[in-house]
Scaffold this motif. Sequence first.
Motif, PDB file in Angstrom:
ATOM      1  N   VAL A 198     -56.588 -16.747  -5.839  1.00 22.42           N
ATOM      2  CA  VAL A 198     -57.171 -15.559  -6.467  1.00 22.42           C
ATOM      3  C   VAL A 198     -56.546 -14.295  -5.879  1.00 22.42           C
ATOM      4  N   ALA A 199     -56.362 -14.235  -4.547  1.00 20.81           N
ATOM      5  CA  ALA A 199     -55.774 -13.056  -3.898  1.00 20.81           C
ATOM      6  C   ALA A 199     -54.344 -12.839  -4.366  1.00 20.81           C
ATOM      7  N   VAL A 200     -53.555 -13.902  -4.442  1.00 13.47           N
ATOM      8  CA  VAL A 200     -52.163 -13.772  -4.885  1.00 13.47           C
ATOM      9  C   VAL A 200     -52.112 -13.331  -6.335  1.00 13.47           C
ATOM     10  N   LEU A 205     -65.945 -21.672  -2.925  1.00 15.10           N
ATOM     11  CA  LEU A 205     -64.494 -21.603  -3.090  1.00 15.10           C
ATOM     12  C   LEU A 205     -63.838 -22.098  -1.812  1.00 15.10           C
ATOM     13  N   SER A 206     -62.845 -22.923  -2.002  1.00 15.39           N
ATOM     14  CA  SER A 206     -62.101 -23.374  -0.814  1.00 15.39           C
ATOM     15  C   SER A 206     -61.085 -22.302  -0.428  1.00 15.39           C
TER      16      SER A 206
END
Length: 107
Positions: free
Chosen positions: A11-13, A3-4
């Motif tokens: 994903v976190a947001v 994952l870049s």
Amino acid sequence: MELSIGEMLLVAVSIVVLFGPDKLPKIARDLGQGVRKMKGAMEDVKSEILKETDNPVSEIKKEIERVKQAAQEYNPVGDLERKSLEERALPKPDLASSEEHEGPVSR
């Protein structure tokens, strides 16, 4: 799977938007516990596989030891001596007085 930084940020947001900032610590704790349980399960499986693969080797070693023991106990000279003693102990039939024995016949 790599994952870049941009993908991890996305994903976190999305997690913050879906679950809210209040539940993030609980989700992180649960996720950490799940990862630890998975690692423990993997270690159990790994140790079980190693134990099972070690068993055939130890069984082969035991079988080799049994064969060595049997080879040491085997005495072909003793068997021959025992057979010759048994043959000497049996009475030999008197072929000259036997009616069943015809002897060598030339025709």
